[in-house]
Enzyme design. Sequence first.
Site, mmCIF file in Angstrom:
data_model
loop_
_atom_site.group_PDB
_atom_site.id
_atom_site.type_symbol
_atom_site.label_atom_id
_atom_site.label_comp_id
_atom_site.label_asym_id
_atom_site.label_seq_id
_atom_site.Cartn_x
_atom_site.Cartn_y
_atom_site.Cartn_z
ATOM 1 N N THR A 17 0.848 -1.202 0.000
ATOM 2 C CA THR A 17 0.000 0.000 0.000
ATOM 3 C C THR A 17 0.880 1.247 0.000
ATOM 4 O O THR A 17 0.605 2.223 -0.711
ATOM 5 C CB THR A 17 -0.911 0.020 1.241
ATOM 6 O OG1 THR A 17 -1.355 -1.309 1.510
ATOM 7 C CG2 THR A 17 -2.101 0.913 1.040
ATOM 8 N N ALA A 18 1.954 1.224 0.803
ATOM 9 C CA ALA A 18 2.810 2.411 0.900
ATOM 10 C C ALA A 18 3.498 2.703 -0.435
ATOM 11 O O ALA A 18 3.526 3.854 -0.896
ATOM 12 C CB ALA A 18 3.850 2.207 1.994
ATOM 13 N N SER B 39 8.725 -7.327 -5.004
ATOM 14 C CA SER B 39 8.990 -8.746 -5.159
ATOM 15 C C SER B 39 7.730 -9.549 -4.829
ATOM 16 O O SER B 39 7.276 -9.546 -3.693
ATOM 17 C CB SER B 39 10.133 -9.154 -4.222
ATOM 18 O OG SER B 39 10.102 -10.528 -3.989
ATOM 19 N N ILE C 144 8.285 -12.122 -2.113
ATOM 20 C CA ILE C 144 8.212 -11.670 -0.714
ATOM 21 C C ILE C 144 6.771 -11.320 -0.345
ATOM 22 O O ILE C 144 6.310 -11.622 0.750
ATOM 23 C CB ILE C 144 9.156 -10.465 -0.485
ATOM 24 C CG1 ILE C 144 10.608 -10.917 -0.646
ATOM 25 C CG2 ILE C 144 8.939 -9.845 0.890
ATOM 26 C CD1 ILE C 144 11.625 -9.821 -0.527
ATOM 27 N N LYS D 170 -17.357 4.082 6.378
ATOM 28 C CA LYS D 170 -17.040 3.970 7.810
ATOM 29 C C LYS D 170 -17.379 5.296 8.497
ATOM 30 O O LYS D 170 -16.821 6.334 8.151
ATOM 31 C CB LYS D 170 -15.554 3.627 7.979
ATOM 32 C CG LYS D 170 -15.103 3.619 9.427
ATOM 33 C CD LYS D 170 -13.633 3.272 9.565
ATOM 34 C CE LYS D 170 -13.172 3.444 11.001
ATOM 35 N NZ LYS D 170 -11.716 3.307 11.166
ATOM 36 N N VAL E 122 15.384 -7.250 -4.143
ATOM 37 C CA VAL E 122 16.611 -6.507 -3.826
ATOM 38 C C VAL E 122 17.496 -7.394 -2.963
ATOM 39 O O VAL E 122 17.075 -7.872 -1.901
ATOM 40 C CB VAL E 122 16.279 -5.199 -3.078
ATOM 41 C CG1 VAL E 122 17.565 -4.514 -2.606
ATOM 42 C CG2 VAL E 122 15.456 -4.265 -3.957
ATOM 43 N N LEU F 222 5.234 0.886 6.681
ATOM 44 C CA LEU F 222 5.666 0.086 7.833
ATOM 45 C C LEU F 222 7.163 0.222 8.092
ATOM 46 O O LEU F 222 7.626 0.007 9.208
ATOM 47 C CB LEU F 222 5.300 -1.385 7.596
ATOM 48 C CG LEU F 222 3.789 -1.662 7.486
ATOM 49 C CD1 LEU F 222 3.537 -3.112 7.100
ATOM 50 C CD2 LEU F 222 3.067 -1.327 8.779
ATOM 51 N N GLU G 210 -6.924 2.580 15.879
ATOM 52 C CA GLU G 210 -7.620 3.752 15.337
ATOM 53 C C GLU G 210 -7.300 3.933 13.850
ATOM 54 O O GLU G 210 -7.396 5.030 13.315
ATOM 55 C CB GLU G 210 -7.259 5.011 16.135
ATOM 56 C CG GLU G 210 -7.908 5.071 17.525
ATOM 57 C CD GLU G 210 -9.390 5.472 17.495
ATOM 58 O OE1 GLU G 210 -9.898 5.815 16.420
ATOM 59 O OE2 GLU G 210 -10.027 5.433 18.565
ATOM 60 N N THR H 170 -4.625 4.018 11.788
ATOM 61 C CA THR H 170 -3.773 5.169 11.489
ATOM 62 C C THR H 170 -2.624 4.882 10.522
ATOM 63 O O THR H 170 -1.970 5.831 10.068
ATOM 64 C CB THR H 170 -3.192 5.737 12.800
ATOM 65 O OG1 THR H 170 -2.802 4.653 13.650
ATOM 66 C CG2 THR H 170 -4.218 6.585 13.507
HETATM 67 C C1 FAD Z 1 -2.397 -6.695 11.963
HETATM 68 C C2 FAD Z 1 -2.385 -5.456 11.143
HETATM 69 C C3 FAD Z 1 -3.580 -4.805 10.858
HETATM 70 C C4 FAD Z 1 -3.585 -3.620 10.140
HETATM 71 N N1 FAD Z 1 -4.760 -2.959 9.928
HETATM 72 C C5 FAD Z 1 -4.727 -1.727 9.375
HETATM 73 C C6 FAD Z 1 -5.906 -0.956 9.227
HETATM 74 O O1 FAD Z 1 -7.015 -1.392 9.527
HETATM 75 N N2 FAD Z 1 -5.793 0.284 8.728
HETATM 76 C C7 FAD Z 1 -4.585 0.820 8.352
HETATM 77 O O2 FAD Z 1 -4.536 1.986 7.963
HETATM 78 N N3 FAD Z 1 -3.483 0.077 8.408
HETATM 79 C C8 FAD Z 1 -3.509 -1.159 8.918
HETATM 80 N N4 FAD Z 1 -2.369 -1.887 8.997
HETATM 81 C C9 FAD Z 1 -1.145 -1.371 8.402
HETATM 82 C C10 FAD Z 1 -1.164 -1.577 6.906
HETATM 83 O O3 FAD Z 1 -1.295 -2.934 6.587
HETATM 84 C C11 FAD Z 1 0.133 -1.044 6.322
HETATM 85 O O4 FAD Z 1 0.349 0.249 6.783
HETATM 86 C C12 FAD Z 1 0.080 -0.968 4.836
HETATM 87 O O5 FAD Z 1 -0.326 -2.167 4.284
HETATM 88 C C13 FAD Z 1 1.399 -0.559 4.271
HETATM 89 O O6 FAD Z 1 2.305 -1.595 4.276
HETATM 90 P P1 FAD Z 1 3.664 -1.356 3.499
HETATM 91 O O7 FAD Z 1 3.363 -1.076 2.080
HETATM 92 O O8 FAD Z 1 4.484 -0.369 4.245
HETATM 93 O O9 FAD Z 1 4.431 -2.744 3.674
HETATM 94 P P2 FAD Z 1 4.170 -4.185 2.971
HETATM 95 O O10 FAD Z 1 2.755 -4.427 2.670
HETATM 96 O O11 FAD Z 1 4.885 -5.169 3.820
HETATM 97 O O12 FAD Z 1 4.914 -4.064 1.578
HETATM 98 C C14 FAD Z 1 6.317 -4.173 1.485
HETATM 99 C C15 FAD Z 1 6.727 -4.254 0.038
HETATM 100 O O13 FAD Z 1 8.137 -4.293 -0.032
HETATM 101 C C16 FAD Z 1 8.519 -5.343 -0.889
HETATM 102 N N5 FAD Z 1 9.844 -5.832 -0.506
HETATM 103 C C17 FAD Z 1 10.298 -6.124 0.727
HETATM 104 N N6 FAD Z 1 11.553 -6.580 0.673
HETATM 105 C C18 FAD Z 1 11.915 -6.539 -0.641
HETATM 106 C C19 FAD Z 1 13.082 -6.894 -1.357
HETATM 107 N N7 FAD Z 1 14.155 -7.398 -0.763
HETATM 108 N N8 FAD Z 1 13.072 -6.712 -2.681
HETATM 109 C C20 FAD Z 1 12.000 -6.221 -3.335
HETATM 110 N N9 FAD Z 1 10.858 -5.887 -2.715
HETATM 111 C C21 FAD Z 1 10.830 -6.050 -1.376
HETATM 112 C C22 FAD Z 1 7.444 -6.405 -0.742
HETATM 113 O O14 FAD Z 1 7.414 -7.283 -1.816
HETATM 114 C C23 FAD Z 1 6.218 -5.487 -0.702
HETATM 115 O O15 FAD Z 1 5.840 -5.169 -2.006
HETATM 116 C C24 FAD Z 1 -2.356 -3.103 9.673
HETATM 117 C C25 FAD Z 1 -1.167 -3.776 9.899
HETATM 118 C C26 FAD Z 1 -1.166 -4.949 10.630
HETATM 119 C C27 FAD Z 1 0.130 -5.653 10.881
#
Ligand code: FAD
Length: 511
Positions: A27-28, A51, A54, A90, A197, A345, A354, A356
């Site tokens: 998502t980020a 990836s 992953i 919501k 990576v 994350l 909440e 966030t």
């Molecule tokens: C239990 C739980 C419940 C949640 N509920 C909510 C909610 O209700 N509302 C809300 O706002 N947020 C919620 N979140 C948080 C939300 O899921 C995250 O903020 C959001 O999905 C963003 O994740 P991200 O993109 O930072 O990381 P990730 O989804 O982990 O994505 C990481 C990316 O990096 C890539 N990557 C990692 N290592 C490598 C590598 N070596 N080479 C290439 N690519 C790589 C992966 O393939 C992936 O594409 C929740 C989180 C958890 C743990």
Amino acid sequence: MMASPNADPDLNSGRSIRSILIVGGGTAGWMTAAALAKALPHGCTITLVESEEIGTVGVGEATIPPIRLFNQTLEIAEADFLKATQGTFKLGIEFVDWAKLGHRYFHPFGPHGRNFDLVALHHYWLRARAEGETAALDDHAMAWALAKAGKFAPPSSDPRNVLSTHEYAYHFDAGLYARFLRQYAEARGVIRVEGKVGDVRMDGESGFVAGVTLTDGRTLDAELFIDCSGFRGLLIEGALHAGYEEWTHWLPCDRAMAMPCANVSPLTPYTRSTARSAGWQWRIPLQHRMGNGYVYSSAFISDDDAAATLAANLDGQALGDPRPLRFVTGRRNSFWTKNVVAIGLSSGFMEPLESTSIHLIQAGISKLLALFPDRDFDPLGIEEYNRIAVNEFERIRDFLILHYKLTMRDDAELWRYCAGMDIPDTLHVKIEHFRKYGRLIARDADLFGPPSWLAVHIGQFNTPERTDPVAEYRGVDGREWLGKLRAAMAAEAARAPTHEQFIAQHCKAPG
Ligand SMILES: Cc1cc2nc3c(=O)[nH]c(=O)nc-3n(C[C@H](O)[C@H](O)[C@H](O)COP(=O)(O)OP(=O)(O)OC[C@H]3O[C@@H](n4cnc5c(N)ncnc54)[C@H](O)[C@@H]3O)c2cc1C
């Protein structure tokens, strides 16, 4: 305005960033890619590496109202977005068993009614309660009037209408949102690279990140890097060792089990959070399924027992096995270091009580655009980014701790620990002001404003000992106003369509 005689007409000559690499496509990553593609349409190459092997964290379904602004900035039509993400509306969060077993309250989006005097409404409500009035504070929030009836209507643009006093956000499938934004970003020139990576290459002289090498040997270089690699923080931690400040002593939950189930009718237009013996359970209705999860502290329950508790407390037929997740609550010591900005994350995590996390992604993108660097990476902008980000994280942290600290439950070890734990001074002062005089002290840039704090203080029995002394002088009959407000809200809720009807008319997902 006259230009300064010394001003360079080509102000950024030669120093603009020309290439950005986003590492991570959760998502980020895709929110960042979409926003940067929209904001920087010319002269900068934006690449995203992700990836499939992953994968992503794969949860995250509930949001708060500013997400609407994010989509509006991208000029995404609400109906298109909700259809693509199985989204629902919501109006707030219902908290069950948090204050004590058998008790529930609502954190509404938008204020409790509208102030009818210079003394805030809740002081009149407190005075009415002391005189025998039984209506709950919740009953003065338009969001709750709609939510408890299973209704949804967007806010009216007429400020005289009580239907203008609520706000709303969405529930959606974050994986589908990322896919939706990928299409958006790729259509605007973002280059997606599939690959893992394996190595981060550093510039020996500056200590900046120079590029990444994929496990198949390909290399990707850039001038600015956005670390969206999730909990692992591949660049910000793995390469730049930013460090992490942990908050588990204040927010003890460190794991979650997630398990969707089939939907049940009616489709509630709000999130439910039910406190359990070692944490709490979320319930998030989407169009195609219900999201559920048990967020818990591994110090107080085993993974197996958490999974069993969740499975025993689903409203519909389980759709798959429980999926375990682990996290460490806290934040990076530095969110932006050298030429790497951590968003998502990788920047830190607080439990989804909440909703966030997705908001913090949005906040990171806004700050980055407001303080966008050139190739000099002036520390002035970097320091300001980090200062604001620390503040955002800490104010959200305090609001989350409030829910735990104000519990009156003594039936389980977790809750006894939370009721007795030390809390940050920044939170203590807010609890004391409210407890003594019902005052909502707003300091710094709090994401959650006075209406949100009010809902949790009152909902969890931090009942003020006194009310605003100014109310004594006003000669206002608060009870009459409050009664009119409740009646107007009930009438608007009765007129509104059900949540299901509204979705069917405006944004039903195909299939
Ligand atoms: C239990 C739980 C419940 C949640 N509920 C909510 C909610 O209700 N509302 C809300 O706002 N947020 C919620 N979140 C948080 C939300 O899921 C995250 O903020 C959001 O999905 C963003 O994740 P991200 O993109 O930072 O990381 P990730 O989804 O982990 O994505 C990481 C990316 O990096 C890539 N990557 C990692 N290592 C490598 C590598 N070596 N080479 C290439 N690519 C790589 C992966 O393939 C992936 O594409 C929740 C989180 C958890 C743990």
